[in-house]
Enzyme design. Structure first.
Site, PDB file in Angstrom:
ATOM      1  N   ASP A  90      77.990   4.939 -33.987  1.00 54.21           N
ATOM      2  CA  ASP A  90      77.887   5.622 -32.693  1.00 54.21           C
ATOM      3  C   ASP A  90      76.781   5.090 -31.786  1.00 54.21           C
ATOM      4  O   ASP A  90      76.807   5.319 -30.574  1.00 54.21           O
ATOM      5  CB  ASP A  90      77.672   7.121 -32.907  1.00 54.21           C
ATOM      6  CG  ASP A  90      76.371   7.444 -33.644  1.00 54.21           C
ATOM      7  OD1 ASP A  90      75.697   6.502 -34.122  1.00 54.21           O
ATOM      8  OD2 ASP A  90      76.025   8.633 -33.753  1.00 54.21           O
ATOM      9  N   HIS A  91      75.803   4.376 -32.323  1.00 55.86           N
ATOM     10  CA  HIS A  91      74.622   4.000 -31.542  1.00 55.86           C
ATOM     11  C   HIS A  91      74.732   2.642 -30.838  1.00 55.86           C
ATOM     12  O   HIS A  91      73.997   2.395 -29.873  1.00 55.86           O
ATOM     13  CB  HIS A  91      73.381   3.968 -32.449  1.00 55.86           C
ATOM     14  CG  HIS A  91      72.674   5.282 -32.567  1.00 55.86           C
ATOM     15  ND1 HIS A  91      73.289   6.420 -33.005  1.00 55.86           N
ATOM     16  CD2 HIS A  91      71.380   5.626 -32.305  1.00 55.86           C
ATOM     17  CE1 HIS A  91      72.411   7.411 -33.014  1.00 55.86           C
ATOM     18  NE2 HIS A  91      71.252   6.955 -32.591  1.00 55.86           N
ATOM     19  N   ASP A 155      68.768  10.345 -38.812  1.00 47.52           N
ATOM     20  CA  ASP A 155      68.656  10.555 -37.371  1.00 47.52           C
ATOM     21  C   ASP A 155      67.900  11.857 -37.187  1.00 47.52           C
ATOM     22  O   ASP A 155      68.158  12.836 -37.901  1.00 47.52           O
ATOM     23  CB  ASP A 155      70.038  10.634 -36.721  1.00 47.52           C
ATOM     24  CG  ASP A 155      69.953  10.628 -35.204  1.00 47.52           C
ATOM     25  OD1 ASP A 155      70.164   9.557 -34.600  1.00 47.52           O
ATOM     26  OD2 ASP A 155      69.672  11.687 -34.615  1.00 47.52           O
ATOM     27  N   ARG A 443      66.403  14.047 -25.099  1.00 50.12           N
ATOM     28  CA  ARG A 443      65.117  13.362 -24.900  1.00 50.12           C
ATOM     29  C   ARG A 443      65.092  12.721 -23.520  1.00 50.12           C
ATOM     30  O   ARG A 443      66.130  12.341 -22.979  1.00 50.12           O
ATOM     31  CB  ARG A 443      64.880  12.299 -25.978  1.00 50.12           C
ATOM     32  CG  ARG A 443      64.618  12.925 -27.328  1.00 50.12           C
ATOM     33  CD  ARG A 443      63.943  12.007 -28.324  1.00 50.12           C
ATOM     34  NE  ARG A 443      63.632  12.797 -29.509  1.00 50.12           N
ATOM     35  CZ  ARG A 443      64.011  12.493 -30.743  1.00 50.12           C
ATOM     36  NH1 ARG A 443      64.673  11.370 -30.980  1.00 50.12           N
ATOM     37  NH2 ARG A 443      63.703  13.277 -31.756  1.00 50.12           N
ATOM     38  N   SER A 639      62.265   9.819 -32.791  1.00 47.15           N
ATOM     39  CA  SER A 639      63.400   9.602 -33.685  1.00 47.15           C
ATOM     40  C   SER A 639      62.961   9.340 -35.117  1.00 47.15           C
ATOM     41  O   SER A 639      61.781   9.174 -35.418  1.00 47.15           O
ATOM     42  CB  SER A 639      64.236   8.419 -33.184  1.00 47.15           C
ATOM     43  OG  SER A 639      63.651   7.198 -33.581  1.00 47.15           O
ATOM     44  N   ARG A 641      63.686   6.664 -36.744  1.00 49.40           N
ATOM     45  CA  ARG A 641      63.762   5.222 -37.031  1.00 49.40           C
ATOM     46  C   ARG A 641      62.581   4.741 -37.869  1.00 49.40           C
ATOM     47  O   ARG A 641      61.427   4.783 -37.455  1.00 49.40           O
ATOM     48  CB  ARG A 641      63.879   4.424 -35.728  1.00 49.40           C
ATOM     49  CG  ARG A 641      62.673   4.433 -34.844  1.00 49.40           C
ATOM     50  CD  ARG A 641      62.950   3.826 -33.477  1.00 49.40           C
ATOM     51  NE  ARG A 641      63.775   4.703 -32.668  1.00 49.40           N
ATOM     52  CZ  ARG A 641      63.924   4.584 -31.346  1.00 49.40           C
ATOM     53  NH1 ARG A 641      63.329   3.616 -30.705  1.00 49.40           N
ATOM     54  NH2 ARG A 641      64.680   5.427 -30.682  1.00 49.40           N
TER      55      ARG A 641
END
Length: 747
Positions: A90-91, A155, A443, A639, A641
């Site tokens: 999806d990203h 996520d 965000r 996030s 990440r």
């Protein structure tokens, strides 16, 4: 069965915990205790201090973080995952011309990443949702989330599943890899905050405004180390997808998770999406999946804190710019915009994202567009829509909502994250031009959506976003302002009343999904040897047993330093599976407190100025054996990440010393073998100067709860020591010594 326990088993566990604590249990506590490992089960845990071991029911990974998670999983040499898991593409899709061309271009541009993820999913037994199938959190909500479950996801908005009563927690890829290996996930035992909702939302107020009210009260730091548990008559008045909007953005509070207590609205949602079997199983456990009576009779004796919100009093609001806790009521926004000198016209409106792309959300926006169309009006600005999933898209098409959007000139994007995470090929506004956009996202950090640092992005509800697209005026307040029809007649928009669920249920489709294979040991994981986007990982070196002596400071960051600042997204998403290449963006967006530059610093060894941080880091690694990063408050906000921890580790970081850390980033630093240390006295941050050398001493005596001393050496001045604190436990200290958590776990 979706539950890992039966009712009698669960009741016995919870009775033991009630006796241990001497009181009734909250809903979140029940989920934690029913997934607790033996390591902490017999102990009475102190919130914020003691660790709890948890075994999740499933793991979810999105494509940008799944790459590194699967590369780390492969290091374990395991044959197959031991916990159900899915990968969601999806990203990586860029939003530009619309769903079809964007999807075709994205599939081609990202082919080697999708081939890798697809082959890794097949090889190790994960489900695989291909590009265009939907945003991870919406797809999980539709297909996998269930009340009483525990899920980890790579996520930060994984808590979206809390809208269906699931305790869902955002983690880094190393955490996910360990969980998929069947290892317990360890986290500090959280404080449970009860949020008692009363009344009902009225007028233009929405679920988005409820979470904005929470952000107004708690800020982006106020949820650290906490789980927010929503309950009460007001909670029951919200649909499952409205609840999900609130729990999704609990990530912006810095919370470990947010969850609503199981209720009839969740049962109705499960049946609407064709999961009657799951709904029946959950209903059979309804006595377990509830708060104990004491939560409502004496909430202060159960919760660490109780928050009261009367939904009747919640007013529509916008949040921004640059931080989701900068909240302004819509009624006050025109005055605020004028005082701040923001542009007075809207430049674009973006609808969708994992926060607000449910059927009900899109129905509300379509209602506003239809009201305007009846008056001969259409949006004055570019209006882009990202449907949450292929199921949502097919349902709005069946129910003729898509037709309303298309007639209004809305650009329909692929069912993916798109502009929400910076995948927006924006051409209508040149970079550097001040402008205002309104989004239904979660965000709004500077430059996040379109890479333009002068874009002021404001978060709002779907209905309000549609109204602003029609008005084109940043200060427009539909509660009191009037529009004029194409014939010049004044009229007012009426608040929409969308259905909680599609009257005919969600369209059933699994387009883009490939279920896990039972046995795929012969499947080859595809990593092209010359790839610029994928790279097999090499284990980080273990600690050599020596103190860190005379290390230079790579940077002292000033103010908000999010994971977007440490390891930006946008064009860099292309390299999330290639550690050498993704490391070239280290701290690209960070503000240097010493020089006031962004992304650059001074080489204290040579005196050279304006050096990009990745180049500076490599130099320090070669010449000094590493470096230290100094951070401000809530360092690493944003996030999940883990690249924001892996890239400094790869380039030689030994420690990050900050005033405070965001939860996920602190955990990721520990996982990758970097010491996350905090100033015992926060004002010591101000004492650190650019040319100081730091020696972190007595590391052989590193122990839980024991402060660490650092000696500051300064040319032409006496050295001095400052005290640092840490939250490392014995297991995490072992990770540091082994070089990383995964290396320690595998060994």
């Amino acid at each position: 069965m979706i539950f890992r326990f039966d009712a009698s088993e669960a009741q016995a566990i919870l009775d033991t915990k009630r006796r241990m604590l001497g009181r009734g249990l909250s809903y979140a506590e029940k989920i934690l205790f029913l997934h607790e490992g033996e390591g902490s089960y017999a102990k009475r845990l102190n919130p914020g201090k003691d660790p709890i071991d948890l075994y999740p029911d499933r793991v979810a990974l999105q494509d940008a973080t799944a790459q590194m998670a699967m590369l780390q999983f492969m290091q374990s040499q395991a044959e197959k995952i031991r916990v159900p898991a899915t990968i969601h593409c999806d990203h990586l899709l860029r939003a530009s011309r619309g769903a079809e061309p964007d999807l075709a271009e994205g599939c081609e541009a990202n082919r080697e990443v999708y081939d890798f993820l697809s082959s890794a999913a097949e090889r190790y037994g994960l489900g695989f949702w291909g590009p265009g199938s939907g945003i991870i959190h919406q797809v999980v909500f539709e297909n996998y989330a269930f009340p009483g479950g525990l899920m980890l996801g790579t996520d930060s908005h994984t808590p979206n599943a809390g809208g269906l009563g699931m305790l869902a927690i955002g983690v880094g890829g190393a955490d996910a890899a360990e969980a998929m290996l069947g290892l317990p996930w360890e986290t500090p035992y959280p404080l449970i905050v009860g949020v008692h909702l009363t009344g009902r939302l009225t007028g233009w107020a929405s679920a988005k405004d409820v979470i904005l009210e929470m952000l107004r009260r708690f800020t982006v730091k106020g949820g650290t180390g906490k789980i927010f548990e929503y309950f009460g008559d007001g909670a029951q008045s919200l649909s499952a997808t409205e609840k999900a909007t609130i729990t999704n953005m609990g990530a912006e509070l810095g919370a470990t998770s947010s969850v609503f207590v199981y209720d009839e609205g969740m049962d109705a949602y499960l049946r609407s999406v064709g999961r009657a079997g799951d709904a029946d199983k959950v209903e059979a456990m309804s006595e377990i999946l509830s708060q104990d009576k004491r939560c409502t009779d004496e909430p202060e004796s159960v919760f660490a804190e109780v928050v009261e919100i009367d939904l009747q009093s919640v007013r529509p609001a916008h949040a921004g710019p640059f931080s989701p806790d900068s909240v302004t009521d819509v009624a006050d926004f025109r005055r605020k915009a004028q005082e701040e000198g923001w542009p007075q016209t809207v430049s674009a409106v973006l609808l969708g994202s994992c926060t607000n792309s449910s059927y009900s959300d899109l129905h509300a926006a379509a209602d506003i567009l239809e009201q305007a169309a009846r008056q001969g009006l259409e949006p004055k600005v570019p209006f882009l829509l990202s449907p949450g999933s292929i199921q949502i898209f097919e349902t709005i098409r069946r129910d003729h909502l898509l037709e309303i959007f298309l007639k209004a000139g809305v650009t329909i994007l692929a069912s993916s994250c798109g502009p929400c995470i910076g995948q927006w090929e924006r051409k209508d506004v040149p970079k550097g031009m001040p402008n205002v956009i309104f989004t239904t996202f979660n965000r709004n950090f500077r430059g996040r959506n379109d890479a333009n640092p002068e874009t002021r992005a404001f978060l709002t509800s779907p209905a309000m976003a549609a109204a602003l697209a029609i008005a084109g005026d940043v200060g427009f307040d539909p509660e009191r302002d009037t529009l004029h029809s194409s014939a010049g007649e004044p009229f007012k928009l009426v608040p929409p009343k969308p259905p909680a669920l599609p009257p005919d249920g969600l369209v059933s489709t699994k387009e883009g999904f490939r279920p896990p294979k039972e046995d795929a040991r012969r499947t080859e994981v595809i990593i092209p040897p010359e790839s610029e986007r994928l790279e097999r990982l090499k284990p980080f070196d273990p600690w050599d047993g020596k103190d860190f002596i005379e290390l230079p400071i790579l940077v002292k960051t000033a103010g908000k330093t999010t994971t977007d600042h440490i390891s930006p997204g946008g064009r860099w998403l292309a390299y999330r599976g290639h550690l050498s290449n993704i490391s070239k963006n280290l701290l690209e967006g960070a503000l240097n407190a010493f020089t006031r530059e962004t992304g650059h610093g001074t080489n204290v060894l040579t005196g050279a100025r304006g050096i990009p941080f990745p180049d500076l880091a490599r130099s320090y690694k070669e010449e000094s054996g590493g470096f230290v990063i100094i951070g401000d408050w809530n360092y690493g906000e944003g996030s999940s990440r883990e690249h924001a921890a892996m890239t400094p580790r790869f380039l030689g970081a030994k420690a990050v010393i900050a005033r405070s850390f965001a939860r996920i980033h602190e955990a990721n630093l520990k996982k990758q073998g970097i010491l996350p240390l905090t100033f015992s006295e926060p004002s010591d941050y101000d004492r650190i100067e650019a040319f100081d050398r730091l020696s972190i001493l007595d590391l052989d005596k590193l122990a839980p709860g024991k402060p660490v001393m650092v000696k500051i050496s300064r040319e032409g001045s006496d050295s001095f020591e400052i005290r640092l604190d840490h939250s490392l436990n014995e297991k995490q200290i072992a990770w540091f010594r082994a070089g990383s958590a995964l290396r320690g776990a595998v060994s």
